[in-house]
Design a protein around this motif. Sequence first.
Motif, PDB file in Angstrom:
ATOM      1  N   ASP A 206       0.809  -1.205   0.000  1.00  0.00           N
ATOM      2  CA  ASP A 206       0.000   0.000   0.000  1.00  0.00           C
ATOM      3  C   ASP A 206       0.843   1.257   0.000  1.00  0.00           C
ATOM      4  OD1 ASP A 206       0.939   0.156   2.632  1.00  0.00           O
ATOM      5  OD2 ASP A 206      -0.985   0.798   3.439  1.00  0.00           O
ATOM      6  N   SER A 207       0.169   2.389  -0.169  1.00  0.00           N
ATOM      7  CA  SER A 207       0.792   3.703  -0.106  1.00  0.00           C
ATOM      8  C   SER A 207      -0.178   4.665   0.544  1.00  0.00           C
ATOM      9  CB  SER A 207       1.151   4.200  -1.513  1.00  0.00           C
ATOM     10  OG  SER A 207       1.639   5.534  -1.457  1.00  0.00           O
ATOM     11  N   LYS A 208       0.368   5.566   1.350  1.00  0.00           N
ATOM     12  CA  LYS A 208      -0.436   6.591   2.020  1.00  0.00           C
ATOM     13  C   LYS A 208       0.154   7.978   1.767  1.00  0.00           C
ATOM     14  CE  LYS A 208      -1.594   3.370   5.788  1.00  0.00           C
ATOM     15  NZ  LYS A 208      -0.642   2.282   5.476  1.00  0.00           N
ATOM     16  N   LEU A 209       0.909   8.131   0.688  1.00  0.00           N
ATOM     17  CA  LEU A 209       1.665   9.360   0.443  1.00  0.00           C
ATOM     18  C   LEU A 209       0.838  10.464  -0.208  1.00  0.00           C
ATOM     19  CD1 LEU A 209       5.020   7.820  -0.846  1.00  0.00           C
ATOM     20  CD2 LEU A 209       4.337   8.355   1.487  1.00  0.00           C
ATOM     21  N   GLY A 210      -0.309  10.121  -0.774  1.00  0.00           N
ATOM     22  CA  GLY A 210      -1.183  11.129  -1.372  1.00  0.00           C
ATOM     23  C   GLY A 210      -0.806  11.486  -2.791  1.00  0.00           C
ATOM     24  N   THR A 211       0.389  11.981  -2.984  1.00  0.00           N
ATOM     25  CA  THR A 211       0.959  12.175  -4.318  1.00  0.00           C
ATOM     26  C   THR A 211       2.237  11.348  -4.374  1.00  0.00           C
ATOM     27  OG1 THR A 211       2.369  14.019  -3.662  1.00  0.00           O
ATOM     28  CG2 THR A 211       0.143  14.561  -4.387  1.00  0.00           C
ATOM     29  N   ARG A 212       2.822  11.250  -5.536  1.00  0.00           N
ATOM     30  CA  ARG A 212       4.086  10.515  -5.646  1.00  0.00           C
ATOM     31  C   ARG A 212       3.984   9.175  -4.922  1.00  0.00           C
ATOM     32  NH1 ARG A 212       9.992  13.201  -4.165  1.00  0.00           N
ATOM     33  NH2 ARG A 212      11.238  11.702  -5.336  1.00  0.00           N
ATOM     34  N   ALA A 213       2.842   8.522  -5.136  1.00  0.00           N
ATOM     35  CA  ALA A 213       2.435   7.394  -4.304  1.00  0.00           C
ATOM     36  C   ALA A 213       3.362   6.189  -4.404  1.00  0.00           C
ATOM     37  CB  ALA A 213       1.010   6.980  -4.669  1.00  0.00           C
ATOM     38  N   ASN A 214       4.102   6.059  -5.501  1.00  0.00           N
ATOM     39  CA  ASN A 214       4.955   4.888  -5.706  1.00  0.00           C
ATOM     40  C   ASN A 214       6.368   5.066  -5.164  1.00  0.00           C
ATOM     41  OD1 ASN A 214       2.847   3.670  -7.004  1.00  0.00           O
ATOM     42  ND2 ASN A 214       3.625   3.995  -9.067  1.00  0.00           N
ATOM     43  N   LEU A 437       5.144  22.531  -0.578  1.00  0.00           N
ATOM     44  CA  LEU A 437       3.825  22.077  -0.175  1.00  0.00           C
ATOM     45  C   LEU A 437       3.033  21.754  -1.432  1.00  0.00           C
ATOM     46  CD1 LEU A 437       3.082  24.714   2.610  1.00  0.00           C
ATOM     47  CD2 LEU A 437       3.511  22.285   2.980  1.00  0.00           C
ATOM     48  N   VAL A 438       1.930  21.039  -1.240  1.00  0.00           N
ATOM     49  CA  VAL A 438       1.111  20.590  -2.368  1.00  0.00           C
ATOM     50  C   VAL A 438      -0.092  21.513  -2.514  1.00  0.00           C
ATOM     51  CG1 VAL A 438      -0.238  18.654  -3.288  1.00  0.00           C
ATOM     52  CG2 VAL A 438       1.851  18.215  -1.968  1.00  0.00           C
ATOM     53  N   LEU A 439      -0.412  21.871  -3.752  1.00  0.00           N
ATOM     54  CA  LEU A 439      -1.618  22.647  -4.013  1.00  0.00           C
ATOM     55  C   LEU A 439      -2.847  21.735  -3.927  1.00  0.00           C
ATOM     56  CD1 LEU A 439      -0.510  24.916  -7.006  1.00  0.00           C
ATOM     57  CD2 LEU A 439      -0.780  25.569  -4.611  1.00  0.00           C
ATOM     58  N   ASP A 440      -3.952  22.319  -3.528  1.00  0.00           N
ATOM     59  CA  ASP A 440      -5.178  21.558  -3.272  1.00  0.00           C
ATOM     60  C   ASP A 440      -5.974  21.355  -4.558  1.00  0.00           C
ATOM     61  OD1 ASP A 440      -7.435  20.389  -2.297  1.00  0.00           O
ATOM     62  OD2 ASP A 440      -8.180  22.176  -1.263  1.00  0.00           O
ATOM     63  N   LEU A 441      -5.702  20.255  -5.242  1.00  0.00           N
ATOM     64  CA  LEU A 441      -6.408  19.986  -6.498  1.00  0.00           C
ATOM     65  C   LEU A 441      -7.834  19.492  -6.287  1.00  0.00           C
ATOM     66  CD1 LEU A 441      -3.677  18.456  -8.817  1.00  0.00           C
ATOM     67  CD2 LEU A 441      -4.948  20.569  -9.143  1.00  0.00           C
ATOM     68  N   ALA A 442      -8.248  19.332  -5.048  1.00  0.00           N
ATOM     69  CA  ALA A 442      -9.672  19.088  -4.802  1.00  0.00           C
ATOM     70  C   ALA A 442     -10.489  20.345  -5.063  1.00  0.00           C
ATOM     71  CB  ALA A 442      -9.873  18.624  -3.357  1.00  0.00           C
ATOM     72  N   ASN A 443      -9.836  21.481  -5.089  1.00  0.00           N
ATOM     73  CA  ASN A 443     -10.470  22.787  -5.298  1.00  0.00           C
ATOM     74  C   ASN A 443     -10.541  23.096  -6.797  1.00  0.00           C
ATOM     75  OD1 ASN A 443     -11.090  25.535  -5.499  1.00  0.00           O
ATOM     76  ND2 ASN A 443      -9.924  26.069  -3.665  1.00  0.00           N
ATOM     77  N   PRO A 444     -11.715  23.280  -7.380  1.00  0.00           N
ATOM     78  CA  PRO A 444     -11.821  23.567  -8.817  1.00  0.00           C
ATOM     79  C   PRO A 444     -11.058  24.815  -9.253  1.00  0.00           C
ATOM     80  CG  PRO A 444     -13.967  22.973  -7.923  1.00  0.00           C
ATOM     81  CD  PRO A 444     -13.045  23.125  -6.748  1.00  0.00           C
ATOM     82  N   GLU A 492     -10.595  13.122  -3.801  1.00  0.00           N
ATOM     83  CA  GLU A 492     -10.896  14.309  -4.600  1.00  0.00           C
ATOM     84  C   GLU A 492      -9.636  14.939  -5.165  1.00  0.00           C
ATOM     85  OE1 GLU A 492     -13.636  15.160  -5.736  1.00  0.00           O
ATOM     86  OE2 GLU A 492     -14.978  13.944  -4.509  1.00  0.00           O
ATOM     87  N   TYR A 493      -8.509  14.812  -4.462  1.00  0.00           N
ATOM     88  CA  TYR A 493      -7.254  15.310  -5.023  1.00  0.00           C
ATOM     89  C   TYR A 493      -6.945  14.613  -6.349  1.00  0.00           C
ATOM     90  CZ  TYR A 493      -2.437  16.641  -5.779  1.00  0.00           C
ATOM     91  OH  TYR A 493      -1.295  17.130  -6.357  1.00  0.00           O
ATOM     92  N   MET A 494      -7.059  13.270  -6.354  1.00  0.00           N
ATOM     93  CA  MET A 494      -6.744  12.541  -7.581  1.00  0.00           C
ATOM     94  C   MET A 494      -7.771  12.816  -8.674  1.00  0.00           C
ATOM     95  SD  MET A 494      -3.915  11.349  -6.941  1.00  0.00           S
ATOM     96  CE  MET A 494      -3.882  10.912  -8.672  1.00  0.00           C
ATOM     97  N   ARG A 495      -9.023  12.948  -8.311  1.00  0.00           N
ATOM     98  CA  ARG A 495     -10.033  13.310  -9.306  1.00  0.00           C
ATOM     99  C   ARG A 495      -9.702  14.661  -9.926  1.00  0.00           C
ATOM    100  NH1 ARG A 495     -15.682  11.629  -6.115  1.00  0.00           N
ATOM    101  NH2 ARG A 495     -15.582   9.379  -6.557  1.00  0.00           N
TER     102      ARG A 495
END
Length: 725
Positions: A206-214, A437-444, A492-495
């Motif tokens: 598994d991965s719990k990194l959110g981005t750069r998951a691999n 830091l990561v930008l919030d891609l859940a935000n349109p 929602e980030y990945m979407r």
Amino acid sequence: MNLLLTPFLVLTGLLTANAQTIMPVETRNTAMVLEVDQKRDCRIAYLGERLENKTEYQRISSAKELANDYSGVLNSVYTASGSRNLVEPAITVTHADGNNSLDLRYVSHDLKKLDENVSELRVHLKDPVYNFEVTLHYKSYYNEDVVEQWSVIRHHERGNVILHKYASANLVMKAESYWLRQYYGDWAKEMQAEETQLTHGIKTLDSKLGTRANLFQPSVFMVSMNKPASEDEGNVLYGALEYSGNFRIDLELDHLNNLRIIAGINNYASPYSLKAGEAFVTPAFLYTLSGKGKGEASRQLHRWARNYKLLNGNGDRLTLLNNWEATYFDFNENKLSELLKDTKKLGVDLFLLDDGWFANKYPRNDDRAGLGDWKENKTKLPNGISSLVKEAKNNGVKFGIWIEPEMVNPKSELYEKHPNWVVKQPVREEYYFRNQLVLDLANPTVQDFVYGVVDDLFTKNPELAYIKWDCNAVIYNAHSSYLKNQSHFYIEYMRGLYRVLERIRAKYPKVPMMLCSGGGGRVDYAALQYFTEYWPSDNTDPLERIFMQWEYSYFFPALSSTNHVTDWGKQPIKFRTDVAMMGKLGFDIVVSKLPENDLKFCQEAISNYNDLKSIIWHGDQFRLSHPKESSVASMLYLDERKAEGVLFNYLVNNRYGERSRLPVKLKGLDPKKKYRLTEINLYPGTTSTLSTDISYSGDFLMKIGFNPDVNSGRTSVILKISEVK
């Protein structure tokens, strides 16, 4: 078309089988057989080699009767929790009324033939008590022996249903024993392989990194049945989740020695509140089965990827010169102008401008500032990107550029203006990964911004020819100021990311883009739908790359692997270039500082590569001598006609006297054809030790072999294979 082999009745709106209902998911060589019993339980009866007579599938259950299955759903097609199930579930829910039980029964199925090669089976399951349903999709690629599986979850209850687990696939396999080949790593250490026998219980990848998951563990794996599969022998399943975010793959060996593989989005910190009528579509899980070892499985997967998944998978790629290791952040227009001339001089197609070209208030002179401020730095580039694109054209080459649009430095104008666009906990201290830091891609609104970074570059520079898309940070302190339900954040980030990439590809469908994530942190087939190639690792030491590229090659075709010649490692320029040629070739060197013979070698190697690249990119790949098992690594690429090929050989053991002691046995040739092997990529002033006036039958080369004469004085040997007519 309906695959039912026995009749059924329609009772109370549901399809209830009178007798056994059979649904085979078939490819050229394999089959997964689903069956429905009298109680409408849908189970996996078989996963293995395809039977010639379809009617015999209904005899499988009696031949492989499960003993002591107390639940009756141990080999369920999609295991639900809270009712009869006693093992790891594929799906767990809390209904609108607070009840936690789920029981999925067969309702119906349909099969649609999408073209002559591709079919899709849909199996509809429903809870007999709650208005809750799951549709399982099985998309089979007949000639490639690949199946994609995903689930669509819906309900029509009075209120929201909480999805606690929501797998894409639930496979069941039967064998005496199972061997798992998995991968782990870190930055510059990607795709480190481990192979162990699975014992009873659950093994989770598994991965719990959110981005750069691999980054630490990729979502690809192999399972061998009964014994570890070799390159050419043994039964093996390749599995991979087509998803770029948090993933979870459970491999459970139960008390009856069934192996259950449950794969999907990681439900870690992500219970999903599903509205009535909303469809929750899981990402696809793909698998391919081989009865002839790892080599056949990888070639099946390569053909599938080129034909159906990779962007422009059967097309061309651009060779390039990157400025990163030549200049790092320290450059200006004059330096870049000289590098553009070197691009043409070297003989590659494109010049790639890497990190450091943007930001003014906080100039991007190192990785601590400027990220997010995507305006040309006026000191470095007073005439902007457009002047460089124009100058590249005048030099007869194309121009590409690096971006990392998902990330931001706290020291940036973007962060100052829009702190609410950033993924961070509002009451906790910020914690940085590579000063980012990561930008919030859940935000349109943030999605629009990220899309605008790319769109603005192309709008101002329509002849821009290439994008290197990087992603270096993982997610700490996960929180979205936009979302009301924080449990939805990772999903929602990945979407949001996929929405951005879909918009980019809708407007710019053909522009080549490299999928980079500080190396191989985001290499999966969901992302590669939008990219032409990926960056395996920031570690470009050619000796290390032989091992990494070897492992990547099991799952991803050479066409998609971007390999650069750099100054990493102690090997000579020939060795470095030869290794990089085993995929999509690029350079990241100071051309002007190359000794005369090094430059001449590179130019000739690029010319050879241009003659052979179609075979490397689109041909069949055969692993002949494993770098972990021999002092010599050998890899063969062969065209579809079995008429031309290229054989790469490298010394990977520097101990005294190590060399190619035995002939390398080739694979895939036509035994009746005659072939000539010619050494290419010779360094100026050297001659080959191999005879070029002898032809060999394919039969001889596969049974006896050919010794490439690899030794400490010839550490890299490339052979061109040509049919003699």
